[in-house]
Design a protein around this motif. Sequence first.
Motif, PDB file in Angstrom:
ATOM      1  N   LEU A 220       0.799  -1.220   0.000  1.00  0.00           N
ATOM      2  CA  LEU A 220       0.000   0.000   0.000  1.00  0.00           C
ATOM      3  C   LEU A 220       0.837   1.278   0.000  1.00  0.00           C
ATOM      4  O   LEU A 220       0.409   2.318   0.474  1.00  0.00           O
ATOM      5  CB  LEU A 220      -0.957  -0.015   1.204  1.00  0.00           C
ATOM      6  CG  LEU A 220      -1.894  -1.232   1.244  1.00  0.00           C
ATOM      7  CD1 LEU A 220      -2.755  -1.195   2.497  1.00  0.00           C
ATOM      8  CD2 LEU A 220      -2.764  -1.313   0.006  1.00  0.00           C
ATOM      9  N   LYS A 221       2.030   1.160  -0.529  1.00  0.00           N
ATOM     10  CA  LYS A 221       2.892   2.309  -0.776  1.00  0.00           C
ATOM     11  C   LYS A 221       3.395   2.236  -2.210  1.00  0.00           C
ATOM     12  O   LYS A 221       3.692   1.141  -2.705  1.00  0.00           O
ATOM     13  CB  LYS A 221       4.094   2.309   0.177  1.00  0.00           C
ATOM     14  CG  LYS A 221       3.832   2.885   1.546  1.00  0.00           C
ATOM     15  CD  LYS A 221       5.145   2.996   2.316  1.00  0.00           C
ATOM     16  CE  LYS A 221       4.947   3.728   3.627  1.00  0.00           C
ATOM     17  NZ  LYS A 221       6.235   3.844   4.366  1.00  0.00           N
ATOM     18  N   LYS A 222       3.524   3.379  -2.842  1.00  0.00           N
ATOM     19  CA  LYS A 222       4.033   3.399  -4.218  1.00  0.00           C
ATOM     20  C   LYS A 222       5.430   2.793  -4.291  1.00  0.00           C
ATOM     21  O   LYS A 222       5.803   2.180  -5.294  1.00  0.00           O
ATOM     22  CB  LYS A 222       4.045   4.836  -4.738  1.00  0.00           C
ATOM     23  CG  LYS A 222       4.291   4.957  -6.227  1.00  0.00           C
ATOM     24  CD  LYS A 222       4.202   6.396  -6.687  1.00  0.00           C
ATOM     25  CE  LYS A 222       4.475   6.491  -8.193  1.00  0.00           C
ATOM     26  NZ  LYS A 222       4.407   7.900  -8.670  1.00  0.00           N
ATOM     27  N   SER A 223       6.196   2.939  -3.216  1.00  0.00           N
ATOM     28  CA  SER A 223       7.552   2.391  -3.167  1.00  0.00           C
ATOM     29  C   SER A 223       7.590   0.968  -2.619  1.00  0.00           C
ATOM     30  O   SER A 223       8.658   0.367  -2.511  1.00  0.00           O
ATOM     31  CB  SER A 223       8.434   3.283  -2.285  1.00  0.00           C
ATOM     32  OG  SER A 223       7.898   3.352  -0.958  1.00  0.00           O
ATOM     33  N   GLY A 224       6.426   0.403  -2.266  1.00  0.00           N
ATOM     34  CA  GLY A 224       6.373  -0.932  -1.671  1.00  0.00           C
ATOM     35  C   GLY A 224       6.914  -2.005  -2.603  1.00  0.00           C
ATOM     36  O   GLY A 224       6.667  -1.984  -3.805  1.00  0.00           O
ATOM     37  N   VAL A 225       7.609  -2.980  -2.021  1.00  0.00           N
ATOM     38  CA  VAL A 225       8.284  -3.996  -2.824  1.00  0.00           C
ATOM     39  C   VAL A 225       7.304  -4.868  -3.614  1.00  0.00           C
ATOM     40  O   VAL A 225       7.645  -5.418  -4.662  1.00  0.00           O
ATOM     41  CB  VAL A 225       9.197  -4.862  -1.917  1.00  0.00           C
ATOM     42  CG1 VAL A 225       8.371  -5.702  -0.941  1.00  0.00           C
ATOM     43  CG2 VAL A 225      10.109  -5.749  -2.741  1.00  0.00           C
ATOM     44  N   ILE A 315      -6.087  -3.795  -4.784  1.00  0.00           N
ATOM     45  CA  ILE A 315      -5.189  -2.702  -5.196  1.00  0.00           C
ATOM     46  C   ILE A 315      -5.703  -1.857  -6.360  1.00  0.00           C
ATOM     47  O   ILE A 315      -5.728  -0.617  -6.264  1.00  0.00           O
ATOM     48  CB  ILE A 315      -3.774  -3.233  -5.494  1.00  0.00           C
ATOM     49  CG1 ILE A 315      -3.217  -4.002  -4.297  1.00  0.00           C
ATOM     50  CG2 ILE A 315      -2.847  -2.089  -5.896  1.00  0.00           C
ATOM     51  CD1 ILE A 315      -3.128  -3.199  -3.019  1.00  0.00           C
ATOM     52  N   PRO A 316      -6.114  -2.448  -7.498  1.00  0.00           N
ATOM     53  CA  PRO A 316      -6.405  -1.619  -8.676  1.00  0.00           C
ATOM     54  C   PRO A 316      -7.389  -0.482  -8.429  1.00  0.00           C
ATOM     55  O   PRO A 316      -7.167   0.647  -8.888  1.00  0.00           O
ATOM     56  CB  PRO A 316      -6.972  -2.637  -9.681  1.00  0.00           C
ATOM     57  CG  PRO A 316      -6.354  -3.929  -9.282  1.00  0.00           C
ATOM     58  CD  PRO A 316      -6.286  -3.889  -7.793  1.00  0.00           C
ATOM     59  N   GLN A 317      -8.467  -0.744  -7.694  1.00  0.00           N
ATOM     60  CA  GLN A 317      -9.479   0.297  -7.483  1.00  0.00           C
ATOM     61  C   GLN A 317      -9.030   1.344  -6.466  1.00  0.00           C
ATOM     62  O   GLN A 317      -9.699   2.365  -6.280  1.00  0.00           O
ATOM     63  CB  GLN A 317     -10.811  -0.330  -7.043  1.00  0.00           C
ATOM     64  CG  GLN A 317     -10.788  -1.035  -5.707  1.00  0.00           C
ATOM     65  CD  GLN A 317     -10.430  -2.504  -5.838  1.00  0.00           C
ATOM     66  OE1 GLN A 317      -9.594  -2.883  -6.643  1.00  0.00           O
ATOM     67  NE2 GLN A 317     -11.100  -3.337  -5.051  1.00  0.00           N
ATOM     68  N   ASN A 321      -5.586   6.571  -4.439  1.00  0.00           N
ATOM     69  CA  ASN A 321      -5.382   6.898  -3.023  1.00  0.00           C
ATOM     70  C   ASN A 321      -4.033   6.408  -2.514  1.00  0.00           C
ATOM     71  O   ASN A 321      -3.375   7.089  -1.719  1.00  0.00           O
ATOM     72  CB  ASN A 321      -6.508   6.295  -2.178  1.00  0.00           C
ATOM     73  CG  ASN A 321      -7.807   7.072  -2.314  1.00  0.00           C
ATOM     74  OD1 ASN A 321      -7.794   8.289  -2.451  1.00  0.00           O
ATOM     75  ND2 ASN A 321      -8.927   6.367  -2.290  1.00  0.00           N
ATOM     76  N   ILE A 322      -3.623   5.225  -2.960  1.00  0.00           N
ATOM     77  CA  ILE A 322      -2.319   4.697  -2.530  1.00  0.00           C
ATOM     78  C   ILE A 322      -1.202   5.616  -3.001  1.00  0.00           C
ATOM     79  O   ILE A 322      -0.286   5.956  -2.240  1.00  0.00           O
ATOM     80  CB  ILE A 322      -2.117   3.260  -3.057  1.00  0.00           C
ATOM     81  CG1 ILE A 322      -3.098   2.297  -2.372  1.00  0.00           C
ATOM     82  CG2 ILE A 322      -0.685   2.791  -2.818  1.00  0.00           C
ATOM     83  CD1 ILE A 322      -3.154   0.911  -2.985  1.00  0.00           C
ATOM     84  N   GLU A 323      -1.285   6.047  -4.250  1.00  0.00           N
ATOM     85  CA  GLU A 323      -0.228   6.898  -4.800  1.00  0.00           C
ATOM     86  C   GLU A 323      -0.296   8.321  -4.251  1.00  0.00           C
ATOM     87  O   GLU A 323       0.639   9.105  -4.431  1.00  0.00           O
ATOM     88  CB  GLU A 323      -0.272   6.878  -6.326  1.00  0.00           C
ATOM     89  CG  GLU A 323      -0.003   5.486  -6.874  1.00  0.00           C
ATOM     90  CD  GLU A 323       0.390   5.459  -8.336  1.00  0.00           C
ATOM     91  OE1 GLU A 323       0.338   6.524  -8.981  1.00  0.00           O
ATOM     92  OE2 GLU A 323       0.759   4.373  -8.829  1.00  0.00           O
TER      93      GLU A 323
END
Length: 463
Positions: A220-225, A315-317, A321-323
């Motif tokens: 749930l982070k743009k930088s998440g692995v 995730i897709p929907q 918000n995550i980004e």
Amino acid sequence: MFLGRNTEYSELNRLYSMDGFKFVVIYGRRRVGKTSLISEFAKDKDNIFYISIEQNDKAALESFSAKILERFPAAASMLNSFPSWDKAFSYITEQAGNTRMILAIDEYPYLATGCPSISSILQKHIDTGFGASNLFLILCGSSMSFMENQVLGYKSPLYGRRSAQFKIEPFDYYDAALFFPHVSHEDKMLAYAVCGGIPQYLNALAEYENVTDGINECFLKKSGVLYEEPANLLKQELREPAVYNTLIASIARGASRLNEISTKSGEENKKCSKYLKSLLDLHIVKKEQPYATKSERNAIYVLRDNMFRFWYRFIPQNVTNIESGLGRQVFENRILPNLSAYVGHIFEDACRDYMRRINGADVLPFMFNGIGRWWGTNPKAKNQEEIDIIADAENNALFAECKWSSSSIGLDIFGELKRKSLMFEQYSNKTYLLFSKSGFKADMETYAAENNVILTELPALYS
């Protein structure tokens, strides 16, 4: 840290302890831990471990030569690279002599793509020099179809020459829990529901203090692995990732039959069928049919990989918000309210795996031959029914219900299971099992003790 794979590791060491040439094939989907297994096995042994990459034949031979000369540095003063694969393999045979040495080639399909004759060259050396040596040859690959057809298949030059083969599968729920020794049983199941049995994903989550933090940080982070992991895998393996992405998303949203997937994805049936075959080969999707039925009329497609299940479910929907940095809010407001229902389906898979683990033990009244789930039409009630687990052997059958709920199970749940089992008149001896995250009500415990109903709570799955 190397965890699990005890059976494969022990068998490799058993083969290694035997005299004479051995040829082992290891294959399985990406990230499943094949390289880690080989590294652990070879780390205290004389070895040449070469990992292939996508390159042409000349570059591959040069990098392979460098690995040989690293092991035999005396030859490095005389040459920079072997002139051919034939000469390279001959040199290994000559230098190894009667010494037990491991020659492991990882991602062999990459090597074979650059040098299509490599399997024939290896065949020649297995039949001549290698065969009379003490060499321990390992070929490993992530392309399932290539390894099964071009290495193990009847038409392969290498056919019939292997000593053993290992298809490395993802961990089941039990071995996946080894990565989380200090969390609750519920969190162990949650980690498995999110990552499946892929060691690389489990390791990523295990770096955090608890599973919830791991989900927030990895997904749930743009930088998440693991935030872009499905997209990266599809790009690595497939030529048209956008189409495959659409098909997977359709299945994640509930489409399970070919016509439904075609309608939701907007792709025609014939194209869907072709692309689904590729996803089946990659072990991302699996095709299921009701247990003990021969007809494929009720067959469905489901996501086999739990990480794909979780990612496409949540995730897709929520990308926007995550980004925007709202990952934790997404977890609290969008994921957490639906998490119990999501984990419930994976809990059923885990219960089936648990039964496979205890099959043949005193816990069950008989050793079953097969196990699965069943769905279809009740011929008497004329309605659709589902049974979480059926396991059978001849005229004996086990029927089980699995509940991932905050409420304990009472007689009403058992009554429904027993009613549905009446459809199966071919079994004269029926046993009933109930699996519960939250235990059982007093009336159910009393009835079970008097009627040999097997009650299993979550901690028992990990004992």
